[in-house]
Write an enzyme that holds these catalytic residues in place. Structure first.
Site, mmCIF file in Angstrom:
data_model
loop_
_atom_site.group_PDB
_atom_site.id
_atom_site.type_symbol
_atom_site.label_atom_id
_atom_site.label_comp_id
_atom_site.label_asym_id
_atom_site.label_seq_id
_atom_site.Cartn_x
_atom_site.Cartn_y
_atom_site.Cartn_z
ATOM 1 N N ARG A 162 43.581 -32.908 -72.593
ATOM 2 C CA ARG A 162 42.758 -33.682 -71.649
ATOM 3 C C ARG A 162 43.685 -34.381 -70.664
ATOM 4 O O ARG A 162 44.540 -35.165 -71.075
ATOM 5 C CB ARG A 162 41.931 -34.714 -72.416
ATOM 6 C CG ARG A 162 41.198 -35.713 -71.543
ATOM 7 C CD ARG A 162 40.408 -36.716 -72.408
ATOM 8 N NE ARG A 162 39.668 -37.629 -71.567
ATOM 9 C CZ ARG A 162 39.885 -38.941 -71.488
ATOM 10 N NH1 ARG A 162 40.834 -39.515 -72.193
ATOM 11 N NH2 ARG A 162 39.148 -39.696 -70.692
ATOM 12 N N HIS B 258 40.288 -41.304 -63.680
ATOM 13 C CA HIS B 258 40.899 -42.203 -64.676
ATOM 14 C C HIS B 258 41.572 -43.337 -63.891
ATOM 15 O O HIS B 258 42.791 -43.519 -63.960
ATOM 16 C CB HIS B 258 41.878 -41.421 -65.559
ATOM 17 C CG HIS B 258 42.159 -42.053 -66.893
ATOM 18 N ND1 HIS B 258 41.985 -41.403 -68.095
ATOM 19 C CD2 HIS B 258 42.610 -43.293 -67.220
ATOM 20 C CE1 HIS B 258 42.340 -42.204 -69.101
ATOM 21 N NE2 HIS B 258 42.721 -43.364 -68.593
ATOM 22 N N GLU C 244 36.053 -44.305 -69.202
ATOM 23 C CA GLU C 244 35.839 -45.721 -69.499
ATOM 24 C C GLU C 244 35.396 -46.560 -68.302
ATOM 25 O O GLU C 244 36.126 -47.450 -67.854
ATOM 26 C CB GLU C 244 37.108 -46.339 -70.106
ATOM 27 C CG GLU C 244 37.589 -45.656 -71.371
ATOM 28 C CD GLU C 244 38.717 -46.423 -72.077
ATOM 29 O OE1 GLU C 244 39.171 -47.449 -71.551
ATOM 30 O OE2 GLU C 244 39.125 -45.973 -73.171
ATOM 31 N N ASN D 100 36.202 -42.951 -76.710
ATOM 32 C CA ASN D 100 37.532 -43.505 -76.929
ATOM 33 C C ASN D 100 37.398 -44.689 -77.867
ATOM 34 O O ASN D 100 36.602 -45.600 -77.611
ATOM 35 C CB ASN D 100 38.163 -43.991 -75.613
ATOM 36 C CG ASN D 100 38.425 -42.851 -74.645
ATOM 37 O OD1 ASN D 100 38.283 -41.678 -74.989
ATOM 38 N ND2 ASN D 100 38.818 -43.188 -73.428
ATOM 39 N N TYR E 103 39.639 -47.537 -80.352
ATOM 40 C CA TYR E 103 40.905 -48.116 -80.804
ATOM 41 C C TYR E 103 40.715 -49.171 -81.892
ATOM 42 O O TYR E 103 41.432 -49.192 -82.871
ATOM 43 C CB TYR E 103 41.682 -48.711 -79.619
ATOM 44 C CG TYR E 103 42.184 -47.628 -78.694
ATOM 45 C CD1 TYR E 103 43.383 -46.981 -78.944
ATOM 46 C CD2 TYR E 103 41.435 -47.210 -77.586
ATOM 47 C CE1 TYR E 103 43.843 -45.952 -78.128
ATOM 48 C CE2 TYR E 103 41.880 -46.185 -76.766
ATOM 49 C CZ TYR E 103 43.088 -45.559 -77.039
ATOM 50 O OH TYR E 103 43.523 -44.542 -76.241
ATOM 51 N N GLU F 208 39.951 -40.116 -76.994
ATOM 52 C CA GLU F 208 41.164 -40.926 -77.157
ATOM 53 C C GLU F 208 41.090 -41.673 -78.481
ATOM 54 O O GLU F 208 40.048 -42.244 -78.817
ATOM 55 C CB GLU F 208 41.314 -42.000 -76.065
ATOM 56 C CG GLU F 208 41.758 -41.496 -74.717
ATOM 57 C CD GLU F 208 41.895 -42.620 -73.689
ATOM 58 O OE1 GLU F 208 42.203 -43.769 -74.069
ATOM 59 O OE2 GLU F 208 41.677 -42.327 -72.502
HETATM 60 C C1 FCB Z 1 42.338 -46.625 -72.813
HETATM 61 C C2 FCB Z 1 42.687 -45.876 -71.541
HETATM 62 C C3 FCB Z 1 43.989 -45.111 -71.616
HETATM 63 C C4 FCB Z 1 45.041 -45.872 -72.382
HETATM 64 C C5 FCB Z 1 44.508 -46.363 -73.704
HETATM 65 C C6 FCB Z 1 45.516 -47.087 -74.548
HETATM 66 O O1 FCB Z 1 41.533 -47.705 -72.488
HETATM 67 O O2 FCB Z 1 41.675 -44.965 -71.216
HETATM 68 O O3 FCB Z 1 44.390 -44.805 -70.309
HETATM 69 O O4 FCB Z 1 45.545 -46.894 -71.608
HETATM 70 O O5 FCB Z 1 43.402 -47.188 -73.501
#
Ligand code: FCB
Length: 460
Positions: free
Chosen positions: A77, A121, A166, A294, A296, A362
């Protein structure tokens, strides 16, 4: 722990973004973007670092694709830089900018790696930034024109087209908290941008389909919003508010026909939503083929009248919500590690918005890795066991979601390479491949070798 196998044809890959890796900021006719401007503005990015050179991927893409092939990636990607394609955001297409992506796509296909395109992006052409960026409705229209140009050149070889990455960050961090480009701090602008980003998605998706695109989608960073106390009604109300501002404001218009009433009511206290015009919601709600997720870390909130709220990133939450500080062990971003949040999030989306295939576009973690002669792990070695643990935990969480019935098609690790981590500059390393920014030398970390194994076994 037991062995886990993923479904046949599960798409294993990695993700990057143009401004974070390409460099070559002034080459072959590329115009300036809002991130070029922002990174040059004193105090905005760690140590004034910029994406001028980054990982020099623009010149080293062949080496990088060879590395992807060595690791066995099945998908990659990447994002296309709008200012390479249309240096001013409108007007004539710059063929030399598209030539780069042409070469990249061919190199990927030669190695049997599926290209997954992100059209936006965050690197908005500065000329459009000067005209109000995403607060200007015309930006959404220009975005569809740009999408059409990119598709015209690459659509014969690229199957998967995603519009935005995002939009929460583009809108709330770009126009609300000001931590990202263009660095504005204006709640009304943030909500206006939310709508124009969604409109841009809708217009671009329609244009891509008309041009023949088969798989069209968008990537969000929905939050797994959790109450500090499961039994507290006040905390449940805080979850509802934050979920509305972060998740349902995007998910409902995209997948449930329009904005939720409670969210419209909340934002009407800040700005009259006259920017939502007749027909917009219908356009935004046109079916998509893929939703990129995405993930985290989770978000824990409590309902408190003295709560400080989430600042510009969550307009109107002050005096109502307290965002709890993350609890350790934390990554180098200060983010929490909670794989169960990924399972909850995937299940929730699959339940509340059924029928759309999901792809983890992500997931990954930053740790302070060192390679080279001075590496504590031995010369040229990066023994990033903390990253391996993070990835393994989240893959198990993704597998759990699949076993509960979620239609999850693949997993893309963030990121292939260490890169320019926005306001944090180069100090946060998310790569499974280490980059030495002085020599541009790439060194696969232990996590890259581990991931290679996972892919070859299609499981853990
Ligand atoms: C996300 C972004 C990516 C990267 C990660 C850690 O929010 O899409 O570009 O910065 O975080």
């Amino acid at each position: 722990m037991s062995e886990l196998r993923f479904p046949d044809n599960f798409l294993w890959g990695a993700a990057t973004a143009a401004y974070q890796i390409e460099g070559a900021a002034r080459e072959d006719g590329r115009g300036p973007s809002i991130w070029d401007t922002f990174s040059r503005t004193p105090g905005k990015v760690h140590q004034g670092q910029t994406g001028d050179v980054a990982c020099d991927h623009y010149h080293r893409y062949a080496e990088d694709v060879a590395l992807m092939a060595e690791l066995g990636l099945r998908a990659y990607r990447f994002s296309i830089a709008w200012p390479r394609v249309q240096p001013d955001g409108t007007g004539p297409v710059n063929p030399r900018g598209l030539d780069f992506y042409d070469r990249l796509v061919d190199a990927l296909l030669e190695r049997g790696i599926d290209p997954i395109v992100t059209l936006y992006h965050w690197d908005l052409p500065q000329t459009l930034g000067d005209r109000g960026g995403w607060t200007n409705r015309e930006t959404a229209e220009h975005f569809a024109t740009y999408a059409t140009a990119a598709y015209a050149r690459l659509g014969d070889r690229v199957d998967v087209w995603t519009t935005l990455n995002e939009p929460w960050c583009s809108a709330y961090l770009g126009y609300g908290s000001g931590v990202h480009a263009p660095g504005e701090q204006d709640a009304a602008a943030a909500f206006t941008a939310v709508h124009h980003l969604l409109l841009g998605h809708g217009l671009a998706a329609r244009a891509l389909r008309a041009a023949g695109a088969r798989t069209v989608g968008i990537t969000l960073n929905p939050a797994d919003v959790r109450p500090a106390d499961e039994s507290s009604a006040a905390d449940a109300a805080a979850v509802r508010l934050v979920d509305g501002l972060h998740n349902r404001i995007f998910l409902d218009p995209l997948l449930a026909g329009g904005y939720p009433e409670d969210v419209l009511e909340h934002l009407s206290r800040i700005v009259e939503p006259t920017f939502v015009r007749d027909g917009d919601e219908k356009l935004i709600a046109a079916p998509i083929d893929l939703l990129g997720i995405n993930y985290y870390q989770p978000t824990y909130v409590a309902g408190r009248p003295d709560g400080g709220g989430g600042g510009g990133a969550y307009p109107g939450t002050d005096g109502a919500v307290e965002f709890l500080p993350p609890v350790g062990p934390l990554t180098d971003m200060g983010w929490m590690v909670e794989p169960a949040g990924l399972t909850r999030l995937l299940e929730r989306i699959a339940t509340d918005y059924p029928g759309v295939p999901l792809l983890i576009t992500e997931n990954g973690a930053a740790y302070p890795d060192k390679a080279g002669a001075d590496s504590p792990d031995g010369p040229g070695q990066v023994a990033d066991t903390d990253r391996i643990a993070y990835l393994e935990g989240h893959l198990r969480a993704a597998h759990e979601a699949i076993s509960r019935g979620v239609d999850l098609r693949g997993y893309l690790v963030w990121s292939l390479l260490d890169n320019f981590e926005w306001a944090e500059g180069y100090r946060r390393r998310f790569g499974i491949v280490h980059v030495n920014y002085l020599t541009q030398r790439r060194t696969p970390k232990a996590s890259a070798r581990w991931y290679q194994e996972v892919i070859s076994r299609n499981g853990l």
